[in-house]
Design a protein around this motif. Structure first.
Motif, mmCIF file in Angstrom:
data_model
loop_
_atom_site.group_PDB
_atom_site.id
_atom_site.type_symbol
_atom_site.label_atom_id
_atom_site.label_comp_id
_atom_site.label_asym_id
_atom_site.label_seq_id
_atom_site.Cartn_x
_atom_site.Cartn_y
_atom_site.Cartn_z
ATOM 1 N N TYR A 32 11.907 -2.464 -0.932
ATOM 2 C CA TYR A 32 11.208 -2.604 0.348
ATOM 3 C C TYR A 32 9.695 -2.452 0.167
ATOM 4 C CZ TYR A 32 15.724 -2.166 2.723
ATOM 5 O OH TYR A 32 17.015 -2.366 3.168
ATOM 6 N N SER A 33 9.299 -1.468 -0.617
ATOM 7 C CA SER A 33 7.879 -1.212 -0.832
ATOM 8 C C SER A 33 7.195 -2.396 -1.505
ATOM 9 C CB SER A 33 7.710 0.053 -1.681
ATOM 10 O OG SER A 33 6.347 0.296 -1.959
ATOM 11 N N PHE A 73 8.179 -5.498 -1.462
ATOM 12 C CA PHE A 73 8.156 -6.621 -0.508
ATOM 13 C C PHE A 73 6.990 -6.492 0.459
ATOM 14 C CE2 PHE A 73 9.410 -8.392 3.646
ATOM 15 C CZ PHE A 73 9.565 -9.727 3.293
ATOM 16 N N ALA A 74 6.838 -5.297 1.045
ATOM 17 C CA ALA A 74 5.763 -5.078 2.019
ATOM 18 C C ALA A 74 4.395 -5.221 1.360
ATOM 19 C CB ALA A 74 5.910 -3.697 2.649
ATOM 20 N N GLY A 75 4.233 -4.624 0.181
ATOM 21 C CA GLY A 75 2.959 -4.713 -0.520
ATOM 22 C C GLY A 75 2.612 -6.131 -0.899
ATOM 23 N N THR A 76 3.598 -6.890 -1.367
ATOM 24 C CA THR A 76 3.372 -8.283 -1.761
ATOM 25 C C THR A 76 2.964 -9.135 -0.563
ATOM 26 O OG1 THR A 76 4.981 -8.089 -3.554
ATOM 27 C CG2 THR A 76 4.414 -10.314 -2.842
ATOM 28 N N CYS A 77 3.621 -8.910 0.582
ATOM 29 C CA CYS A 77 3.289 -9.669 1.793
ATOM 30 C C CYS A 77 1.825 -9.477 2.167
ATOM 31 C CB CYS A 77 4.183 -9.238 2.947
ATOM 32 S SG CYS A 77 5.887 -9.839 2.829
ATOM 33 N N VAL A 78 1.359 -8.250 2.134
ATOM 34 C CA VAL A 78 -0.028 -7.974 2.513
ATOM 35 C C VAL A 78 -0.995 -8.516 1.460
ATOM 36 C CG1 VAL A 78 -1.730 -6.161 2.971
ATOM 37 C CG2 VAL A 78 0.582 -5.953 3.881
ATOM 38 N N ILE A 99 -6.212 -1.249 -2.895
ATOM 39 C CA ILE A 99 -5.649 -0.316 -3.872
ATOM 40 C C ILE A 99 -4.262 0.136 -3.431
ATOM 41 C CG2 ILE A 99 -5.852 2.009 -4.851
ATOM 42 C CD1 ILE A 99 -8.859 1.633 -4.943
ATOM 43 N N CYS A 100 -4.136 0.499 -2.157
ATOM 44 C CA CYS A 100 -2.867 1.042 -1.666
ATOM 45 C C CYS A 100 -1.761 -0.014 -1.657
ATOM 46 C CB CYS A 100 -3.058 1.628 -0.268
ATOM 47 S SG CYS A 100 -4.096 3.105 -0.262
ATOM 48 N N HIS A 101 -2.065 -1.217 -1.201
ATOM 49 C CA HIS A 101 -1.042 -2.259 -1.181
ATOM 50 C C HIS A 101 -0.764 -2.789 -2.588
ATOM 51 C CE1 HIS A 101 -2.225 -2.384 3.147
ATOM 52 N NE2 HIS A 101 -0.925 -2.528 3.277
ATOM 53 N N GLY A 102 -1.803 -2.879 -3.400
ATOM 54 C CA GLY A 102 -1.595 -3.294 -4.777
ATOM 55 C C GLY A 102 -0.758 -2.290 -5.545
ATOM 56 N N ALA A 103 -0.961 -1.000 -5.271
ATOM 57 C CA ALA A 103 -0.194 0.048 -5.948
ATOM 58 C C ALA A 103 1.295 -0.058 -5.638
ATOM 59 C CB ALA A 103 -0.712 1.429 -5.543
ATOM 60 N N VAL A 157 2.971 -2.790 -5.358
ATOM 61 C CA VAL A 157 3.495 -3.815 -6.256
ATOM 62 C C VAL A 157 3.564 -3.280 -7.688
ATOM 63 C CG1 VAL A 157 3.125 -6.147 -7.160
ATOM 64 C CG2 VAL A 157 2.523 -5.618 -4.777
ATOM 65 N N VAL A 158 2.510 -2.597 -8.111
ATOM 66 C CA VAL A 158 2.447 -2.080 -9.478
ATOM 67 C C VAL A 158 3.554 -1.064 -9.738
ATOM 68 C CG1 VAL A 158 1.048 -0.790 -11.132
ATOM 69 C CG2 VAL A 158 -0.034 -2.499 -9.661
#
Length: 239
Positions: free
Chosen positions: A120-121, A123-128, A148-152, A154-155
């Motif tokens: 889920y995390s 998916f949400a990060g990738t969408c943003v 940084i927060c949304h990229g993290a 995905v990482v």
């Protein structure tokens, strides 16, 4: 103090989707994800827990900055809290889940939390990261914080999957689903409490029946079905 706040609220040109800044963030996220996957293969549980802890603390520190900026950044003599920025949106949950995953004992709860971070995390990060229209503002620090927060998200997801700590299989999503459902239930409860307290603009997970829904697709059913059915559609839809 005012000087510090002015630095935290440094204004700049509004980044545009797929402009230089956005492209830079996408490339950097891809590189860091590849590095995380590479080194994750060598890491055991102790190192993985440490990475989750440090990442969660980093994101929490940036979130504190965001809250300070959104409350005091406009230089007003009578600052007011911006309730729409309360830190419990979908993309805020990895901050809490990552911290819990780092600290809980190895077992069903720990595995479910890690599975959430890898599904889920991500998916949400990738969408943003690929559709950041609503997160870019004129404040330089906030634009750095959000990428940084949304990229993290995905990482860390790539790190957990690449290390094999979270298996890339269908039941991983099923294991994570209760965590997401609990987060949605908490958001719904917060929305109800905020409405009862007369707070406007409070819309965690964008599911409040008292606020307008702007999420694509989901907005079509937001007011078309009873609220309990609405929440089930939300959970199943993301799943």
């Amino acid at each position: 103090m005012q000087y510090i706040l002015s630095i935290l609220d440094l204004q700049g040109k509004l980044p545009v989707p797929y402009g230089p800044y956005h492209i830079f963030c996408l490339v950097l996220t891809a590189i860091l994800t590849a590095v995380a996957i590479h080194y994750g293969r060598r890491h055991g549980e102790k190192q993985i827990r440490l990475v989750l802890l440090l990442t969660s603390l980093l994101v929490a520190g940036l979130e504190i900055y965001k809250q300070i900026n959104f409350t005091f950044g406009d230089g007003s003599s009578a600052p007011a809290y911006q309730w729409y920025a309360f830190p419990f949106q979908f993309c805020s949950t990895p901050m809490y889940v990552g911290l819990l995953a780092a600290l809980t004992k190895h077992g069903k709860v720990h595995r479910a939390l890690c599975a959430y971070l890898a599904t889920y995390s991500v998916f949400a990060g990738t969408c943003v990261m690929f559709y950041p229209n609503s997160v870019f503002v004129h404040t330089v620090g906030i634009n750095i914080q959000t990428m940084i927060c949304h990229g993290a998200m995905v990482v860390i997801g790539g790190y957990l999957l690449g290390s094999g700590y979270v298996k890339m299989e269908a039941k991983t999503v099923l294991r994570a689903m209760p965590v997401f459902a609990c987060a949605v239930a908490m958001a719904a409860g917060m929305n109800e409490l905020a409405h009862a307290a007369g707070i406007e603009g409070f819309n965690m997970f964008f599911i409040s029946p008292y606020e307008a829904c702007t999420l694509p697709v989901y907005s079509l059913v937001h007011n078309a079905v009873p609220f309990p059915v609405n929440l089930c559609i939300y959970v199943l839809g993301f799943t």
